[in-house]
Design an enzyme around this catalytic site. Structure first.
Site, mmCIF file in Angstrom:
data_model
loop_
_atom_site.group_PDB
_atom_site.id
_atom_site.type_symbol
_atom_site.label_atom_id
_atom_site.label_comp_id
_atom_site.label_asym_id
_atom_site.label_seq_id
_atom_site.Cartn_x
_atom_site.Cartn_y
_atom_site.Cartn_z
ATOM 1 N N SER A 1 0.864 -1.189 0.000
ATOM 2 C CA SER A 1 0.000 0.000 0.000
ATOM 3 C C SER A 1 0.894 1.230 0.000
ATOM 4 O O SER A 1 2.035 1.173 0.476
ATOM 5 C CB SER A 1 -0.880 0.020 1.248
ATOM 6 O OG SER A 1 -1.497 1.285 1.404
ATOM 7 N N TYR B 1 -2.356 -1.383 10.046
ATOM 8 C CA TYR B 1 -2.378 -1.560 8.588
ATOM 9 C C TYR B 1 -1.035 -1.149 7.973
ATOM 10 O O TYR B 1 -0.441 -1.906 7.196
ATOM 11 C CB TYR B 1 -3.524 -0.730 7.990
ATOM 12 C CG TYR B 1 -3.711 -0.896 6.501
ATOM 13 C CD1 TYR B 1 -4.347 -2.027 5.979
ATOM 14 C CD2 TYR B 1 -3.269 0.070 5.604
ATOM 15 C CE1 TYR B 1 -4.538 -2.175 4.607
ATOM 16 C CE2 TYR B 1 -3.450 -0.070 4.238
ATOM 17 C CZ TYR B 1 -4.088 -1.196 3.749
ATOM 18 O OH TYR B 1 -4.277 -1.342 2.389
HETATM 19 P P1 NAD Z 1 -11.691 -5.695 -0.911
HETATM 20 O O1 NAD Z 1 -12.164 -5.611 0.495
HETATM 21 O O2 NAD Z 1 -12.547 -5.213 -2.004
HETATM 22 O O3 NAD Z 1 -11.216 -7.188 -1.232
HETATM 23 C C1 NAD Z 1 -10.447 -7.936 -0.319
HETATM 24 C C2 NAD Z 1 -10.810 -9.395 -0.456
HETATM 25 O O4 NAD Z 1 -9.993 -10.138 0.456
HETATM 26 C C3 NAD Z 1 -12.270 -9.694 -0.087
HETATM 27 O O5 NAD Z 1 -12.888 -10.459 -1.101
HETATM 28 C C4 NAD Z 1 -12.161 -10.478 1.211
HETATM 29 O O6 NAD Z 1 -13.188 -11.440 1.385
HETATM 30 C C5 NAD Z 1 -10.795 -11.130 1.055
HETATM 31 N N1 NAD Z 1 -10.240 -11.547 2.338
HETATM 32 C C6 NAD Z 1 -10.241 -10.856 3.514
HETATM 33 N N2 NAD Z 1 -9.694 -11.592 4.477
HETATM 34 C C7 NAD Z 1 -9.316 -12.755 3.916
HETATM 35 C C8 NAD Z 1 -8.689 -13.937 4.415
HETATM 36 N N3 NAD Z 1 -8.350 -14.052 5.705
HETATM 37 N N4 NAD Z 1 -8.437 -14.946 3.560
HETATM 38 C C9 NAD Z 1 -8.797 -14.852 2.249
HETATM 39 N N5 NAD Z 1 -9.406 -13.776 1.732
HETATM 40 C C10 NAD Z 1 -9.661 -12.735 2.553
HETATM 41 O O7 NAD Z 1 -10.306 -4.893 -0.896
HETATM 42 P P2 NAD Z 1 -9.378 -4.335 -2.069
HETATM 43 O O8 NAD Z 1 -9.451 -2.859 -1.996
HETATM 44 O O9 NAD Z 1 -9.588 -5.030 -3.343
HETATM 45 O O10 NAD Z 1 -7.966 -4.729 -1.432
HETATM 46 C C11 NAD Z 1 -7.111 -5.705 -1.969
HETATM 47 C C12 NAD Z 1 -5.724 -5.442 -1.449
HETATM 48 O O11 NAD Z 1 -5.317 -4.128 -1.835
HETATM 49 C C13 NAD Z 1 -5.611 -5.472 0.082
HETATM 50 O O12 NAD Z 1 -4.412 -6.102 0.450
HETATM 51 C C14 NAD Z 1 -5.571 -4.004 0.450
HETATM 52 O O13 NAD Z 1 -4.918 -3.778 1.669
HETATM 53 C C15 NAD Z 1 -4.816 -3.430 -0.717
HETATM 54 N N6 NAD Z 1 -4.999 -2.001 -0.931
HETATM 55 C C16 NAD Z 1 -6.236 -1.491 -1.179
HETATM 56 C C17 NAD Z 1 -6.371 -0.115 -1.347
HETATM 57 C C18 NAD Z 1 -7.712 0.519 -1.620
HETATM 58 O O14 NAD Z 1 -7.824 1.756 -1.550
HETATM 59 N N7 NAD Z 1 -8.760 -0.231 -1.932
HETATM 60 C C19 NAD Z 1 -5.243 0.712 -1.300
HETATM 61 C C20 NAD Z 1 -3.994 0.136 -1.058
HETATM 62 C C21 NAD Z 1 -3.873 -1.225 -0.873
#
Ligand code: NAD
Length: 253
Positions: A141, A154
């Site tokens: 991130s 986080y």
């Molecule tokens: P999201 O919440 O849309 O998707 C995350 C998915 O991970 C969900 O389907 C959830 O069910 C699954 N998940 C959660 N815990 C789990 C577990 N223990 N085992 C298996 N699956 C699990 O989130 P996103 O925004 O698509 O995020 C994806 C990645 O990107 C994450 O690592 C997040 O930290 C990172 N990220 C997101 C953002 C943002 O702004 N959305 C920014 C930087 C980094």
């Protein structure tokens, strides 16, 4: 077809960045193992891929549990006979300052975000090496690089991912394994929506963050998926150990 005949695991593929990346990898010829803790949403991802005549299978996994992740890799090998690409992307965000973060919240964040990457790499590297090499991509991130309000657990988990990725890149380069991170800024996914919904004034918070981007907008999941594709393909053949910021200039000022 940049990933023809490749086998890829994508974790967190039931939603957001993972879902879009699973579809992108499948469209480029990969057989995709769609991994999530939520069956319903992951099934929707698989269905959407199969409807286009492409290959995907769901393996329910809690990435924080070693036995689950070991089974995830074993089932991948059983089904497709090899493993070429691992996208460790599943994650959660519990947005709190450190004094309000409970031990349970700290452990859960680190267990899913950082230990999940450890398990994924630990169990995927042996079959990758057996197959002549592989690609690991971990979702960090921008909060691993810069501070933002109330992101204690986080940001620590994401900083750990960058250090771990660098180490894997170093230790396994001679086995033809490349390992890189993507460090996204805000991406329009359910995770981001949940974060803003939890704020006292969601609109004000959205504006506060959007204004910090020189591009004055958040990313679409496809803008992260395309970078994942670049890192998963031979287009990035001399890139390893890096954290690629995909954040519309968020950290340049
Ligand atoms: P999201 O919440 O849309 O998707 C995350 C998915 O991970 C969900 O389907 C959830 O069910 C699954 N998940 C959660 N815990 C789990 C577990 N223990 N085992 C298996 N699956 C699990 O989130 P996103 O925004 O698509 O995020 C994806 C990645 O990107 C994450 O690592 C997040 O930290 C990172 N990220 C997101 C953002 C943002 O702004 N959305 C920014 C930087 C980094």
């Amino acid at each position: 077809m940049k990933l023809k005949n490749k086998v890829a695991i994508v974790t967190g593929a039931g939603s957001g960045i993972g879902r879009t990346t699973a579809r992108t990898f499948a469209a480029e010829g990969a057989s995709v193992v769609v991994v999530d803790i939520e069956k319903k949403t992951a099934d929707e991802t698989v269905d959407s891929i199969r409807k286009r005549g492409q290959n995907a299978v769901f393996v329910r996994t809690d990435v924080s549990k070693g036995s689950d992740v070991e089974t995830m890799v074993a089932q991948t090998i059983q089904k497709y006979g090899r493993l070429d690409i691992l996208f460790n992307n599943a994650g959660i965000d519990i947005a709190k300052p450190i004094v309000e973060t409970t031990e349970e919240e700290w452990d859960r964040t680190l267990d899913i975000n950082l230990k999940g990457v450890f398990w994924g790499c630990k169990f995927s590297l042996p079959p990758m090496m057996d197959g002549g090499g592989g690609i690991i991509i971990n979702t960090a991130s921008i909060l691993a690089h810069v501070a933002s309000p109330n992101q204690a657990a986080y940001s620590a988990s994401k900083g750990g991912i960058i250090a771990l990725t660098r180490q894997i890149a170093y230790d396994y380069a001679s086995d033809n394994v490349r390992a890189n991170c993507i460090s996204p800024g805000d991406v329009l996914t359910p995770m981001a929506k949940n974060f803003f919904d939890s704020c006292e004034d969601p609109e004000e918070r959205m504006k506060f963050f959007t204004d910090r981007y020189p591009m004055k907008r958040f990313a679409e999941p496809s803008e992260i998926a395309r970078v994942a594709l670049f890192l998963a393909s031979d287009d990035s053949s001399f890139i390893t150990g890096q954290a690629i910021k995909v954040e519309g200039g968020f950290s340049i000022w």
